[in-house]
Design a protein around this motif. Structure first.
Motif, PDB file in Angstrom:
ATOM      1  N   LEU A   1       0.813  -1.210   0.000  1.00 23.94           N
ATOM      2  CA  LEU A   1       0.000   0.000   0.000  1.00 23.94           C
ATOM      3  C   LEU A   1       0.854   1.270   0.000  1.00 23.94           C
ATOM      4  CD1 LEU A   1      -2.828  -0.883   2.567  1.00 23.94           C
ATOM      5  CD2 LEU A   1      -2.969  -0.895   0.066  1.00 23.94           C
TER       6      LEU A   1
ATOM      7  N   SER B   1      -7.913   9.131   1.805  1.00 21.75           N
ATOM      8  CA  SER B   1      -6.996   8.625   0.779  1.00 21.75           C
ATOM      9  C   SER B   1      -6.580   7.185   1.072  1.00 21.75           C
ATOM     10  CB  SER B   1      -5.776   9.534   0.624  1.00 21.75           C
ATOM     11  OG  SER B   1      -5.058   9.626   1.826  1.00 21.75           O
ATOM     12  N   SER B   2      -6.442   6.840   2.340  1.00 20.79           N
ATOM     13  CA  SER B   2      -6.115   5.454   2.705  1.00 20.79           C
ATOM     14  C   SER B   2      -7.282   4.528   2.408  1.00 20.79           C
ATOM     15  CB  SER B   2      -5.750   5.361   4.186  1.00 20.79           C
ATOM     16  OG  SER B   2      -4.561   6.044   4.452  1.00 20.79           O
TER      17      SER B   2
ATOM     18  N   LEU C   1      -7.250   3.865  -1.276  1.00 21.87           N
ATOM     19  CA  LEU C   1      -6.127   2.990  -1.593  1.00 21.87           C
ATOM     20  C   LEU C   1      -6.436   1.537  -1.226  1.00 21.87           C
ATOM     21  CD1 LEU C   1      -3.133   3.210  -2.561  1.00 21.87           C
ATOM     22  CD2 LEU C   1      -2.515   3.433  -0.163  1.00 21.87           C
TER      23      LEU C   1
ATOM     24  N   LYS D   1      -9.229   0.039  -3.525  1.00 27.59           N
ATOM     25  CA  LYS D   1      -8.699  -0.302  -4.841  1.00 27.59           C
ATOM     26  C   LYS D   1      -7.806  -1.537  -4.776  1.00 27.59           C
ATOM     27  CE  LYS D   1      -8.835   4.131  -7.202  1.00 27.59           C
ATOM     28  NZ  LYS D   1      -8.051   5.154  -7.900  1.00 27.59           N
TER      29      LYS D   1
END
Length: 70
Positions: free
Chosen positions: A29, A49-50, A53, A56
């Motif tokens: 990651l 944002s984490s 991430l 996805k």
């Protein structure tokens, strides 16, 4: 918070199903060392944002990560 409980359980489960250790997930990651442990123990909330991430990476929705859908 209920969503944090769901998140910590879901990320732990997804990581385990993928056959990854915490250190390997951190590397894949590109997040700071130890953050996965903090997430999995419910000691830290992921930022947006984490969440994106992680969603996805595991090919799941943010709603799934937070326990808002099955």
């Amino acid at each position: 918070m209920e969503y944090l409980e769901s998140f910590k359980n879901n990320i732990k489960s997804l990581r385990s199903e993928a056959g990854l250790g915490q250190v390997e997930l951190v590397k894949r990651l590109g997040v700071s060392k130890g953050i996965v442990s903090l997430w999995e123990n419910g000691l830290r909330e992921p930022n947006l944002s984490s969440l994106i991430l992680i969603a996805k990476f595991f090919n799941v929705s943010i709603d799934y990560l937070l326990g808002l859908e099955n």
